[in-house]
Design a protein around this motif. Structure first.
Motif, PDB file in Angstrom:
ATOM      1  N   ASP A  18       0.947  -1.292   0.052  1.00  0.00           N
ATOM      2  CA  ASP A  18       0.041  -0.004  -0.032  1.00  0.00           C
ATOM      3  C   ASP A  18       0.877   1.115   0.011  1.00  0.00           C
ATOM      4  O   ASP A  18       0.178   2.209  -0.229  1.00  0.00           O
ATOM      5  CB  ASP A  18      -1.118   0.070   1.208  1.00  0.00           C
ATOM      6  N   PHE A  19       2.087   1.300   0.222  1.00  0.00           N
ATOM      7  CA  PHE A  19       3.046   2.200   0.288  1.00  0.00           C
ATOM      8  C   PHE A  19       3.554   2.607  -1.164  1.00  0.00           C
ATOM      9  O   PHE A  19       4.410   3.470  -1.041  1.00  0.00           O
ATOM     10  CB  PHE A  19       4.202   2.110   1.101  1.00  0.00           C
ATOM     11  N   ARG A  20       3.493   1.861  -2.157  1.00  0.00           N
ATOM     12  CA  ARG A  20       4.160   1.799  -3.237  1.00  0.00           C
ATOM     13  C   ARG A  20       4.108   3.217  -4.283  1.00  0.00           C
ATOM     14  O   ARG A  20       4.933   3.893  -4.390  1.00  0.00           O
ATOM     15  CB  ARG A  20       3.935   0.902  -4.305  1.00  0.00           C
ATOM     16  N   GLN A  21       2.967   3.520  -4.265  1.00  0.00           N
ATOM     17  CA  GLN A  21       2.413   4.674  -5.189  1.00  0.00           C
ATOM     18  C   GLN A  21       2.988   5.921  -4.371  1.00  0.00           C
ATOM     19  O   GLN A  21       3.348   6.862  -5.016  1.00  0.00           O
ATOM     20  CB  GLN A  21       0.974   4.447  -5.320  1.00  0.00           C
ATOM     21  N   ALA A  22       2.540   5.841  -3.017  1.00  0.00           N
ATOM     22  CA  ALA A  22       2.873   7.032  -2.317  1.00  0.00           C
ATOM     23  C   ALA A  22       4.650   7.412  -2.591  1.00  0.00           C
ATOM     24  O   ALA A  22       4.946   8.466  -2.572  1.00  0.00           O
ATOM     25  CB  ALA A  22       2.692   7.037  -1.159  1.00  0.00           C
ATOM     26  N   GLU A  23       5.013   6.485  -2.383  1.00  0.00           N
ATOM     27  CA  GLU A  23       6.660   6.514  -2.251  1.00  0.00           C
ATOM     28  C   GLU A  23       7.129   6.964  -3.907  1.00  0.00           C
ATOM     29  O   GLU A  23       7.919   7.919  -4.132  1.00  0.00           O
ATOM     30  CB  GLU A  23       7.581   5.365  -2.016  1.00  0.00           C
ATOM     31  N   MET A  66      12.565   2.425  -1.869  1.00  0.00           N
ATOM     32  CA  MET A  66      12.793   0.884  -0.953  1.00  0.00           C
ATOM     33  C   MET A  66      11.767   0.237  -1.391  1.00  0.00           C
ATOM     34  O   MET A  66      11.950  -1.270  -0.772  1.00  0.00           O
ATOM     35  CB  MET A  66      12.509   1.547   0.437  1.00  0.00           C
ATOM     36  N   SER A  67      10.861   0.561  -2.160  1.00  0.00           N
ATOM     37  CA  SER A  67      10.042  -0.501  -2.672  1.00  0.00           C
ATOM     38  C   SER A  67      10.441  -1.343  -3.951  1.00  0.00           C
ATOM     39  O   SER A  67       9.870  -2.503  -4.161  1.00  0.00           O
ATOM     40  CB  SER A  67       8.456   0.311  -2.980  1.00  0.00           C
ATOM     41  N   LEU A  68      11.253  -0.712  -4.770  1.00  0.00           N
ATOM     42  CA  LEU A  68      11.857  -1.347  -6.074  1.00  0.00           C
ATOM     43  C   LEU A  68      12.752  -2.233  -5.788  1.00  0.00           C
ATOM     44  O   LEU A  68      13.697  -2.143  -5.164  1.00  0.00           O
ATOM     45  CB  LEU A  68      12.149  -0.185  -6.749  1.00  0.00           C
ATOM     46  N   ARG A  69      12.459  -3.361  -6.418  1.00  0.00           N
ATOM     47  CA  ARG A  69      13.718  -4.329  -6.686  1.00  0.00           C
ATOM     48  C   ARG A  69      14.544  -3.896  -7.981  1.00  0.00           C
ATOM     49  O   ARG A  69      15.694  -3.831  -7.759  1.00  0.00           O
ATOM     50  CB  ARG A  69      13.180  -5.814  -7.103  1.00  0.00           C
ATOM     51  N   MET A 201      11.440   1.763  14.798  1.00  0.00           N
ATOM     52  CA  MET A 201      10.997   1.680  13.787  1.00  0.00           C
ATOM     53  C   MET A 201      11.519   0.798  12.716  1.00  0.00           C
ATOM     54  O   MET A 201      12.705   0.875  12.524  1.00  0.00           O
ATOM     55  CB  MET A 201      10.802   3.055  13.159  1.00  0.00           C
ATOM     56  N   ASP A 202      11.081   0.005  12.216  1.00  0.00           N
ATOM     57  CA  ASP A 202      11.558  -0.954  11.034  1.00  0.00           C
ATOM     58  C   ASP A 202      12.176   0.064  10.052  1.00  0.00           C
ATOM     59  O   ASP A 202      11.739   0.997   9.636  1.00  0.00           O
ATOM     60  CB  ASP A 202      10.295  -1.654  10.506  1.00  0.00           C
ATOM     61  N   PRO A 203      13.525  -0.332   9.632  1.00  0.00           N
ATOM     62  CA  PRO A 203      14.388   0.394   8.659  1.00  0.00           C
ATOM     63  C   PRO A 203      13.566   0.800   7.496  1.00  0.00           C
ATOM     64  O   PRO A 203      13.819   1.767   7.037  1.00  0.00           O
ATOM     65  CB  PRO A 203      15.390  -0.614   8.535  1.00  0.00           C
ATOM     66  N   GLN A 204      13.008  -0.455   6.755  1.00  0.00           N
ATOM     67  CA  GLN A 204      12.160   0.103   5.590  1.00  0.00           C
ATOM     68  C   GLN A 204      11.271   1.004   5.691  1.00  0.00           C
ATOM     69  O   GLN A 204      11.185   1.868   4.774  1.00  0.00           O
ATOM     70  CB  GLN A 204      11.697  -1.365   5.013  1.00  0.00           C
ATOM     71  N   LEU A 205      10.526   1.033   6.636  1.00  0.00           N
ATOM     72  CA  LEU A 205       9.332   1.835   6.808  1.00  0.00           C
ATOM     73  C   LEU A 205       9.998   3.433   7.195  1.00  0.00           C
ATOM     74  O   LEU A 205       9.557   4.385   6.793  1.00  0.00           O
ATOM     75  CB  LEU A 205       8.236   1.479   8.044  1.00  0.00           C
ATOM     76  N   SER A 206      10.921   3.450   7.919  1.00  0.00           N
ATOM     77  CA  SER A 206      11.584   4.704   8.511  1.00  0.00           C
ATOM     78  C   SER A 206      12.221   5.420   7.006  1.00  0.00           C
ATOM     79  O   SER A 206      11.980   6.393   7.059  1.00  0.00           O
ATOM     80  CB  SER A 206      12.727   4.460   9.478  1.00  0.00           C
ATOM     81  N   LEU A 208      11.150   4.654   4.079  1.00  0.00           N
ATOM     82  CA  LEU A 208       9.897   4.971   3.311  1.00  0.00           C
ATOM     83  C   LEU A 208       9.334   6.526   3.649  1.00  0.00           C
ATOM     84  O   LEU A 208       8.834   7.354   2.798  1.00  0.00           O
ATOM     85  CB  LEU A 208       8.833   4.065   3.352  1.00  0.00           C
ATOM     86  N   MET A 209       9.453   6.549   5.146  1.00  0.00           N
ATOM     87  CA  MET A 209       8.908   7.953   5.567  1.00  0.00           C
ATOM     88  C   MET A 209       9.651   9.003   5.066  1.00  0.00           C
ATOM     89  O   MET A 209       9.161  10.328   4.505  1.00  0.00           O
ATOM     90  CB  MET A 209       8.726   7.848   7.001  1.00  0.00           C
ATOM     91  N   ALA A 210      10.986   9.008   5.255  1.00  0.00           N
ATOM     92  CA  ALA A 210      11.987   9.786   4.689  1.00  0.00           C
ATOM     93  C   ALA A 210      11.692  10.416   3.207  1.00  0.00           C
ATOM     94  O   ALA A 210      11.722  11.302   2.911  1.00  0.00           O
ATOM     95  CB  ALA A 210      13.426   9.631   4.985  1.00  0.00           C
TER      96      ALA A 210
END
Length: 488
Positions: A18-23, A66-69, A201-206, A208-210
């Motif tokens: 659910d975070f992909r498009q926003a990032e 952080m979402s993309l391979r 906070m989980d590193p991936q989520l942190s 993503l927030m940045a």
């Protein structure tokens, strides 16, 4: 798609969907990238076909994601079977033979990676897939380690491992452009971090927030509920100067109880600053202050580029603020006594009101506030989120936490500096008022009281022990008896 744009495939890791498009939208803003997204993103698929101007734009997008391979230039895509796919790819090569000639030149080594999603192929089967593309006019040598040109062949077999179709849903082929920045997730992993807390906070989520906060090199970023500083680490990794604040003296100074298994006491140098030094970001640390957010300590003219934070919800960490008393008890306090201020509950509705009003006053115009907002799953269809007239809600993504609770990542952008609207906060408090009480009430309704849950677990344990042939002994413990044939 516009003729001026090339087709690219954004190939995602299938997590935090659910975070992909926003990032991606935030990274487009950071790099000023124009993108054709006429092909709608389907969260049930790990790829998204988009249009971009050139390979440089694709590399910039991947350099912080952080979402993309990975991203690859799309040459062929078919959802009508393998025969149609090969015809599409062959036609693309014939139509663009002149522009593709350099990729196939004898001077360029190459490699073809075969990826399958939701279906396992042996190495022999993967080689067979490559051999079906004999029509590729490649002339250079094969180089499996450091090829000049890297091609990707992907078959997507859906998402249900219990219902794999006879033919792949989608087949894609293209030229690899760049990998995402997912290696940074492991780089700042909590497993090896110097200082962590209960709610780090989980590193991936942190990260993503940045990204969603548009954090850039040289920015000044604040986390008003810093805790162990995970969000400060993420912002600093992107080159921002970081400032934190928290009401908890013990966690800020690294004196709280250790959270790692088998660690009895904290080391003397455990601190947020030590974390930043660990990741070569010590020069970007400004300070972390002991402060009650309900009573601002900041000068009126203080301006931040971004505010990223995870306020406490009252579940794992208390929501507190300093309680000021009108009169001092003379029998208790003396002038030279050390004063430990008492605290009172800080209701979530008041906390988010203060957070949005603070952001409206202290963010730069165009700056972003990125924060988490807790919800019960039964409220997930509700659109009740904090709002402020100076802040535009640009994204909201949901992370399920359990069967009855979740949290939304809210991204706001400051769009107005109007003094008249600085206090224009809007939100019915029915969702966040007494969130802690509603949370535990829902927990009890769904799973019973803590005592009832423990009794239920014990009963499950007894039934499992009986199935394995164990018997309850006089001391209350369950053991195999000597007569049990499978005791060994």
């Amino acid at each position: 798609m516009s003729g001026a744009m090339k087709k690219y495939v954004l190939w995602f890791a299938q997590e935090h969907v659910d975070f992909r498009q926003a990032e991606i939208a935030s990274l487009m803003r950071i790099w000023n990238i124009q993108m054709d997204t006429s092909a709608d993103h389907n969260p049930e698929r790990p790829f998204w076909v988009v249009g971009m101007a050139n390979d440089d734009a694709a590399r910039k997008l991947a350099s912080r994601s952080m979402s993309l391979r990975c991203i690859f230039e799309l040459w062929a895509h078919s959802n009508q079977g393998l025969t149609n796919f090969h015809a599409t790819l062959d036609n693309y090569i014939e139509t663009n033979r002149k522009s593709l000639a350099n990729h196939f030149a004898a001077k360029n080594s190459f490699k073809i990676t075969v990826e399958t999603y939701n279906k396992h192929f042996s190495q022999k089967e993967k080689v067979a897939k490559i051999e079906t593309m004999q029509y590729l006019p490649v002339e250079g040598p094969v180089n499996l380690k450091t090829p000049d040109i890297h091609y990707w062949y992907i078959e997507f077999w859906g998402l249900d491992p219990m219902n794999v179709p006879e033919q792949p849903h989608d087949v894609l082929f293209g030229r690899w452009i760049a990998d995402g920045k997912r290696d940074m997730i492991n780089e700042i992993s909590l497993k090896h971090r110097k200082f962590i807390g209960n709610t780090s906070m989980d590193p991936q989520l942190s990260l993503l927030m940045a990204n969603q906060a548009l954090v850039r090199s040289g920015d000044l970023v604040l986390d008003p509920f810093a805790g162990s500083g995970s969000l400060l680490v993420a912002a600093a990794k992107f080159g921002a100067y970081v400032v934190g604040a928290d009401i908890d003296y013990m966690i800020v100074h690294g004196k709280s109880k250790p959270t790692r298994v088998n660690q009895k006491v904290r080391e003397e140098d455990e601190s947020i600053y030590a974390n930043l030094q660990q990741y070569s970001c010590g020069g970007l640390f400004v300070d972390v202050l002991i402060a009650d957010f309900s009573r601002s300590i900041w000068a009126e003219n203080m301006v931040f580029d971004s505010i990223i934070t995870d306020p406490p919800y009252g579940i794992r960490e208390a929501t507190e603020r300093i309680e000021f008393k009108a009169q001092r008890k003379t029998t208790v306090m003396t002038e030279d006594a050390v004063h430990y201020p008492s605290t009172s509950p800080y209701q979530l509705c008041e906390m988010y009101k203060d957070l949005l009003q603070f952001s409206a006053r202290h963010l730069k115009l165009g700056g972003r506030l990125v924060c988490w907002f807790p919800m019960l799953r039964k409220d997930q269809d509700s659109d009740v989120v904090p709002r402020h007239k100076c802040l535009q809600l640009v994204a909201k993504s949901e992370q399920p936490l359990s069967g009855y609770s979740s949290r939304r990542l809210l991204t706001y952008e400051k769009v107005s500096d109007s003094e008249a609207e600085l206090n224009a906060f809007e939100m019915p408090d029915t969702v966040v008022h007494n969130f802690r009480q509603r949370y535990f009430t829902q927990l009890a309704e769904d799973n019973g009281t803590r005592k009832e849950r423990r009794l239920a677990l014990r009963e499950v344990g007894r039934e499992e022990a009986k199935k394995r042939g164990k018997q309850q002994q006089p001391d209350g413990k369950w053991r195999y008896t000597q007569e049990t044939p499978d005791a060994n």
